[in-house]
Design a protein around this motif. Sequence first.
Motif, short mmCIF file in Angstrom:
data_model
loop_
_atom_site.label_atom_id
_atom_site.label_comp_id
_atom_site.label_asym_id
_atom_site.label_seq_id
_atom_site.Cartn_x
_atom_site.Cartn_y
_atom_site.Cartn_z
N VAL A 119 0.83 -1.28 -0.10
CA VAL A 119 -0.07 0.00 0.05
C VAL A 119 0.89 1.25 0.13
N ARG A 120 2.23 1.43 0.67
CA ARG A 120 3.03 2.38 0.58
C ARG A 120 3.36 2.49 -0.84
N GLN A 166 -4.65 -0.25 4.13
CA GLN A 166 -5.54 0.60 3.52
C GLN A 166 -5.08 1.96 4.04
N LEU A 167 -5.08 3.07 2.73
CA LEU A 167 -4.58 4.34 3.16
C LEU A 167 -5.48 5.20 2.16
N VAL A 190 5.19 7.27 4.71
CA VAL A 190 3.77 7.00 4.04
C VAL A 190 3.04 6.44 5.33
N PRO A 191 2.19 7.18 6.28
CA PRO A 191 1.48 6.85 7.31
C PRO A 191 0.53 5.77 6.78
N ILE A 192 0.00 4.66 7.48
CA ILE A 192 -0.89 3.90 6.88
C ILE A 192 -2.18 3.96 7.83
N ASP A 193 -3.54 4.08 7.37
CA ASP A 193 -4.72 4.33 7.97
C ASP A 193 -5.09 3.14 8.71
N LEU A 222 -0.63 2.80 11.32
CA LEU A 222 0.79 2.51 11.48
C LEU A 222 1.37 4.01 11.05
N PRO A 223 2.26 4.40 12.09
CA PRO A 223 3.19 5.62 11.75
C PRO A 223 3.88 5.58 10.54
N HIS A 224 4.30 6.58 9.77
CA HIS A 224 5.26 6.49 8.68
C HIS A 224 6.44 5.86 8.88
N HIS A 225 7.09 6.22 9.97
CA HIS A 225 8.66 5.47 10.18
C HIS A 225 8.51 4.01 10.42
#
Lengths: 284, 284, 284, 284
Positions: free
Chosen positions: B240-241, B274-275, D18-21, D59-62
């Motif tokens: 997804v990224r 998902q994002l 890229v953070p993930i929702d 999930l945070p981007h890092h």
Amino acid sequence: MLSSPLVDVQGKSDGRRVPIDRVGVKNVRYPISLATPAGGAHAGPRQHTIARIDMYVSLPHHQKGTHMSRFLEVLNEHHDGLPSHDVMNLCRAIRERLEAEDAHLRLEFPYFIDKRAPVTGQPGKLDIEVVLEAHASGSEPGPDAPIGPASPGFTMTVRVPATSLCPCSKEISAYGAHNQRCEMEASVRFFPGKRMWIEDLFAIVEGCASTQVFSTLKRPDEKFVTEAAYDNPKFVEDIVRDLAMAMEADDRVSWYRVGSENFESIHSHNAYAQLEHAKSAEPQ
Amino acid sequence: MLSSPLVDVQGKSDGRRVPIDRVGVKNVRYPISLATPAGGAHAGPRQHTIARIDMYVSLPHHQKGTHMSRFLEVLNEHHDGLPSHDVMNLCRAIRERLEAEDAHLRLEFPYFIDKRAPVTGQPGKLDIEVVLEAHASGSEPGPDAPIGPASPGFTMTVRVPATSLCPCSKEISAYGAHNQRCEMEASVRFFPGKRMWIEDLFAIVEGCASTQVFSTLKRPDEKFVTEAAYDNPKFVEDIVRDLAMAMEADDRVSWYRVGSENFESIHSHNAYAQLEHAKSAEPQ
Amino acid sequence: MLSSPLVDVQGKSDGRRVPIDRVGVKNVRYPISLATPAGGAHAGPRQHTIARIDMYVSLPHHQKGTHMSRFLEVLNEHHDGLPSHDVMNLCRAIRERLEAEDAHLRLEFPYFIDKRAPVTGQPGKLDIEVVLEAHASGSEPGPDAPIGPASPGFTMTVRVPATSLCPCSKEISAYGAHNQRCEMEASVRFFPGKRMWIEDLFAIVEGCASTQVFSTLKRPDEKFVTEAAYDNPKFVEDIVRDLAMAMEADDRVSWYRVGSENFESIHSHNAYAQLEHAKSAEPQ
Amino acid sequence: MLSSPLVDVQGKSDGRRVPIDRVGVKNVRYPISLATPAGGAHAGPRQHTIARIDMYVSLPHHQKGTHMSRFLEVLNEHHDGLPSHDVMNLCRAIRERLEAEDAHLRLEFPYFIDKRAPVTGQPGKLDIEVVLEAHASGSEPGPDAPIGPASPGFTMTVRVPATSLCPCSKEISAYGAHNQRCEMEASVRFFPGKRMWIEDLFAIVEGCASTQVFSTLKRPDEKFVTEAAYDNPKFVEDIVRDLAMAMEADDRVSWYRVGSENFESIHSHNAYAQLEHAKSAEPQ
């Protein structure tokens, strides 16, 4: 304007001279509970689940209609749950209440197997799908005969998820091998006086794939199943042949149909194999 | 006993003071055909497929009912096929014929991409799932404005099967790595004046998995995809990224929602991520 | 580390002595086109649709695996569409290419019937579901024999939505009668040299419910179908008996299985009936 | 060749920014049990059912990946069943165990309502579908705060089968009226400190159709429901408006979305209506 008392339209006669093989209710959702095996002399706790149920009877050519509400009445009398050993009895009760020559009963439901992860022993539940089918007819032994679910008119089916790893992909590739979830299916009938727990049939089936699936895997478990699959590659043909050999070796089983559907990771379609066999000593 | 001429019951007034967001017909199956891109200046041949279609309008509080048959009339006027560039126009036609403030149109259909096997060049067709959604409202530009499907009220979604291979399984195992079919999904909206072919969005999405799937693979192809997947391990998070970065890099896309569902070969459940992101320059 | 040239793992021998009834690919989505009947001497336009296809062959006990990619190769050679009269020929082509004793082919697809509303003549399309099944074996006439789809190894099935209205509810109620959508199903095989269009079987089946369904109905049409259903009440038993009598009366049909599932408006489950009959003169 | 000890690949850092929702597990089948209301001061018996469960965290981007096995660990700790009042608590437990900012939990399951036939009092079970959704975030009150399922982050949905009878068909026809099964859906959120039993929401929803459906109906019951439907015709628009008025009148409900899908007996497609409303006093 209104007929009074209420006319029994279904009970009227019919002149088309067309008997009906199966008439009844389809896709009834209903809570059931099943007996489970236990260690030692004690029965295990009952497992609760939700079934989709079909119930049919045959209808002779001269009768206009069956009495649909009676199917639900028979089912509702089992409102505290439907033990698995009562499946044949429920089918016979339908046959009697509907005054029919033949009755057919089919229950399909999810069932849960407690499984521990292979290395860490992490607990988890694996969901499989179970189908129980019964057929009661006028020519079978009467309702008082000591025949449980293991009668000829009883079929047990399990659908078990597992992993398959492709032998061709492993053989021709420099590294790696495509693998995927598969769903194995085994339907069995039993010799007179024989029976199996769902857990028994599950265990036989699960052993026939490249490796098993689990609900919870920690890293040492994931390493284990990855390597186990790579060490045990199987085509869909290998899986059904190993299923067949396992069924041949079990002297409770009189007839079987085994299959596997592999959700190929390299295609958008599935690979499938199936075979069916009735053992020569089968009494029917 | 019978009202004559036939009363327009739906046209009566309603006193409950409750406006309805969406009312209409759901799950209409209908044959459509879509324009396809071509090499050079010529359009490709039309692709024929079967859609499931939902068509709704808003209903003001004072009106008792909508006129359901008109939805089908509008659709039947497109009986020779529904070109993709007409999706917004069809939505606007619904809005006008139903005399509504808002109209919503949704089409979901399988779509086929011609793909050759990576080594042998064997031809084949890959089936993907496409959803086109349109929303026409009173506040948007009139029906004569030069806005194609690339207007703010238009969303295109593709669902693409592919292969994912687990980086953790590869890293911790002495050999092998679990892999499986996954289904990636990307929904996009476009900046004014921009558009995409289904084929364009498909190609962007397909590039984000561990490797692609094909309908026909000979042995050299199977070796190729097995090794390609092993060389390119990706978590569902990675997929997804990478989908998000591809959408960020495309200046046609004003908004996107991307996801992937991986049918884990070591579990009976799926991994999912998902994002969603609206670019800052998005005009709405 | 890598075998070279690429080993034919599937072609190896197998020692388990277990023949496989069916092995192949399942749930392949593929675009097909079908010939349609026409008025006069001219063929109608082809109808395009999307099928779900299963293709299997038998595998002798001594062979390790089948060659899965060949199924798709045979299918891809029909990339311009799969005419209905070629269903048996495609099945035979699979049998030959896979060098198998038996081949099985199954296609399921939506099909559209042009129908006008009963009073206003409003045009519309009704979607039905069609299944075509073929079985080619070593004992049947060779591929050059003049046998079309109407051979014993060919089965045609249609599933047709319609309306059923309950005779009991009508009889015992002061006014009204519960009615609902039903889905009738008819599977037929043909005597040698005989065949039917999908449209023919559809028309026979549709006539057996309380009344027909339509995609577009204006008020005079809705009045017509409401009253027609009330004038023609049928139990699910009546529907299958009328289906059986229609099949008996058709001298093209050698075998049939007919059923109906009624989505009862007064229950959350369905009523169902089914019967099957092979005519005595059937050649197999 | 093998990293040792086993590397935490998921715990690595990620540079794509890229953070993930939402990332987690989807479509986990699991047995649950729910508390039921009782007469008087006593709780009713627990109802056992099978849920399909989705569990996600942000999930945070890092961070490269989440720890998928922990979702199942949290779920397995509830192996004796998952009481409905624990849905928010389970969601919070997921958020904590996964060390995430946001957690999302969704359970969908069949649920059974004991209902007696309207005239004869014949017992029966009606199956409805229930969805419970929870969202726990860093900004909500801590886990020790006295907030039950009735918090803003909690949504309850029921889908209830019933009968709809068309007012237009009744009005324009000399006799009869088309009717059909419909499925009503209501999703609700609650004001702080408020809650509902599933049975409460079911009863409100069921009252909004033309008449109710039952699992077992004898002839006097069938006469009753046939006439009740004819006496209470409703368009799909009427059903959603009556649902909306019922939700407006209930001071526990802060937000609702209501809909109905009617499986039209005169068409092969469905009629559908939906509306959504947040009451002005809603605290979020």
